[in-house]
Design a protein around this motif. Structure first.
Motif, mmCIF file in Angstrom:
data_model
loop_
_atom_site.group_PDB
_atom_site.id
_atom_site.type_symbol
_atom_site.label_atom_id
_atom_site.label_comp_id
_atom_site.label_asym_id
_atom_site.label_seq_id
_atom_site.Cartn_x
_atom_site.Cartn_y
_atom_site.Cartn_z
ATOM 1 N N VAL A 42 -15.805 -53.999 -51.894
ATOM 2 C CA VAL A 42 -17.011 -54.977 -52.813
ATOM 3 C C VAL A 42 -17.171 -56.046 -51.772
ATOM 4 C CG1 VAL A 42 -17.413 -56.385 -54.531
ATOM 5 C CG2 VAL A 42 -15.838 -54.402 -55.019
ATOM 6 N N VAL A 43 -16.135 -56.733 -51.005
ATOM 7 C CA VAL A 43 -16.389 -57.789 -50.432
ATOM 8 C C VAL A 43 -17.097 -57.399 -49.127
ATOM 9 C CG1 VAL A 43 -15.083 -59.411 -48.609
ATOM 10 C CG2 VAL A 43 -14.176 -59.024 -50.952
ATOM 11 N N ARG A 44 -16.608 -56.508 -48.563
ATOM 12 C CA ARG A 44 -17.385 -56.112 -47.339
ATOM 13 C C ARG A 44 -18.776 -55.593 -47.642
ATOM 14 N NH1 ARG A 44 -12.399 -52.087 -45.054
ATOM 15 N NH2 ARG A 44 -11.272 -53.998 -44.157
ATOM 16 N N ASP A 45 -19.083 -54.932 -48.917
ATOM 17 C CA ASP A 45 -20.428 -54.413 -49.334
ATOM 18 C C ASP A 45 -21.492 -55.778 -49.384
ATOM 19 O OD1 ASP A 45 -22.294 -52.520 -50.020
ATOM 20 O OD2 ASP A 45 -22.012 -52.858 -51.980
ATOM 21 N N PHE A 46 -20.562 -56.960 -49.831
ATOM 22 C CA PHE A 46 -21.720 -58.169 -49.774
ATOM 23 C C PHE A 46 -21.605 -59.043 -48.700
ATOM 24 C CE2 PHE A 46 -20.808 -57.629 -54.563
ATOM 25 C CZ PHE A 46 -22.236 -57.223 -54.818
ATOM 26 N N ASN A 47 -20.773 -58.572 -47.507
ATOM 27 C CA ASN A 47 -20.706 -59.381 -46.306
ATOM 28 C C ASN A 47 -19.841 -60.827 -46.562
ATOM 29 O OD1 ASN A 47 -22.074 -57.538 -44.619
ATOM 30 N ND2 ASN A 47 -24.053 -58.301 -45.408
ATOM 31 N N ALA A 48 -19.050 -60.784 -47.475
ATOM 32 C CA ALA A 48 -18.326 -61.878 -47.698
ATOM 33 C C ALA A 48 -16.996 -61.889 -46.822
ATOM 34 C CB ALA A 48 -18.034 -61.918 -48.996
ATOM 35 N N ASP A 49 -16.239 -62.828 -46.966
ATOM 36 C CA ASP A 49 -14.943 -63.268 -46.406
ATOM 37 C C ASP A 49 -13.833 -62.368 -47.035
ATOM 38 O OD1 ASP A 49 -12.500 -64.658 -45.860
ATOM 39 O OD2 ASP A 49 -13.817 -65.126 -44.062
ATOM 40 N N VAL A 50 -13.012 -61.909 -46.497
ATOM 41 C CA VAL A 50 -11.934 -61.021 -47.092
ATOM 42 C C VAL A 50 -10.961 -62.043 -47.977
ATOM 43 C CG1 VAL A 50 -10.186 -61.290 -45.287
ATOM 44 C CG2 VAL A 50 -10.158 -59.091 -46.921
#
Length: 413
Positions: A42-50
């Motif tokens: 989910v985090v990577r899908d939204f290009n957010a920080d882990v």
């Protein structure tokens, strides 16, 4: 005909209402457990920080705290039924809204709203169970409900890991929304009302007075401390373990899911032991016998990680033993805190959940900071400190419950 309808209503309240509450509660758990193996996706899908991954849990807990101040006093005054049914509908709509999120910020807002289900379930639903049934039956029914609902943390990660091979993570929230709808429909048809509406007027001064009286009550203070501290070792693990095991430990989502099975399975087994084999779960000797199990689990947790820091088995085994010990006594702790006083039960439950969820949100954020800045041992030491503090708080709770029971008239004991 009237007698048949009356019988059906009593039967529905006895059987189908707990089932409807279980479905709602089960769905609420799944919003965290089904998605946990894929939260990194989910985090990577939204290009957010882990580092935002644990925030999915902490914001869910914050949502669970947001409406406590209102729902408890409101259900004391207008009734449990309309409040809980409304909550189930809000939860269903929030899960549906997750299907349309396009950023991590929107996802976290949806998680916050989903978290309000904790307010409705714990503050209104569980209180209704306790009010509708006697002490021993209420404790054992809560143990059964907990056992069934806690299947979610076991099958949730496993199912989530499997389903994400075939569908997008958003589709999982569609499944949860459907379960939420079933729970809402079941509550609408079967939930009984356990308070008399309109007896106490709804006023700001009255609500503030009730909360003040609750937080001044010594039994409540002790019970809230015990329950809050008891949650910390498990909830910090649930929140941070995806980062520990998947991001840092290199586990696959399936391996991560299997690693969670012993922990939640231990709670289920403990609750089934209480429901099936324990004659009187309020007996102090039974309660104290659970404490060595918890402490041994914490000892194994810290000792194993000091001696064999490369083996995650010790984290899982130690937390599992602790979970079994606390699972044996948790329904009783809740009952003591709720009913060992003469205060409005909706307000008592709301105050308890405010305390628990505030503590959990702070503990999760503290555990996240300890992991990213100190590593494994400081992270686990938080659980050890909390577990040891439980023993001292429990001694105070049992002493005050005994004093309260001694002050009751013989007909109320």
């Amino acid at each position: 005909m009237q007698r048949m309808l009356s019988f059906f209503r009593r039967y529905a309240a006895t059987l189908f209402f707990p089932i409807a509450l279980i479905i709602y509660d089960f769905a609420a758990y799944l919003t965290t457990d089904l998605i946990q193996p894929g939260i990194i996706h989910v985090v990577r899908d939204f290009n957010a920080d882990v580092s935002l991954a644990p925030a999915s849990v902490s914001l869910y807990l914050a949502g669970g705290m947001a409406l406590q101040w209102l729902l408890g006093p409101l259900s004391d005054r207008i009734g449990r039924r309309p409040v809980l049914i409304t909550g189930a509908l809000i939860f269903t709509l929030a899960c549906t809204a997750t299907l349309f999120t396009t950023s991590m910020e929107q996802f976290l807002v949806a998680r916050f709203v989903q978290g309000t289900s904790i307010c409705f379930i714990a503050t209104v639903g569980y209180v209704t169970i306790q009010e509708a049934f006697g002490q021993t039956k209420g404790i054992k029914l809560m143990a059964i409900i907990t056992s069934i609902v806690l299947i979610a943390p076991i099958i949730g990660p496993l199912s989530g890991a499997a389903l994400m091979h075939f569908m997008h993570w958003k589709a999982l929230f569609g499944i949860i929304a459907f379960l939420g709808f079933l729970g809402w429909l079941g509550l609408l048809l079967t939930m009984p009302e356990t308070v008399q509406r309109g007896v106490v007027p709804l006023s700001v001064s009255g609500v503030l007075r009730d909360f003040r009286n609750v937080f001044r009550n010594r039994v409540f203070q002790s019970g809230a401390a015990v329950i809050t501290l008891s949650y910390i070792p498990m909830m910090t693990w649930v929140a941070v373990s995806p980062v520990i095991l998947i991001d840092a430990g290199g586990m696959t989502t399936a391996e991560f899911a299997w690693a969670q099975v012993p922990i939640f399975g231990a709670v289920i087994v403990a609750n089934m032991v209480v429901a099936r084999f324990v004659k009187d779960p309020t007996e102090p000797r039974f309660i104290w016998r659970a404490i060595p199990i918890q402490l041994f689990g914490l000892l194994l947790l810290i000792a194993g990680n000091l001696l064999w820091p490369h083996v995650w088995l010790w984290s899982v085994t130690g937390t599992s033993l602790y979970a079994f010990g606390i699972g044996l006594i948790f329904p009783t702790l809740f009952r003591f805190t709720l009913f060992s006083n003469d205060l409005p039960k909706g307000t008592v439950s709301a105050s308890l959940n405010i305390t628990i969820l505030s503590g959990m949100a702070l503990a999760v954020e503290g555990a996240r900071w300890l992991w990213f800045n100190g590593g494994r041992i400081p992270f686990h030491l938080l659980a050890v400190v909390a577990g040891i503090a439980v023993v001292f708080a429990l001694a105070g709770l049992l002493r005050r419950v005994r004093q309260h029971n001694a002050s009751l008239p013989a007909t109320e004991k």
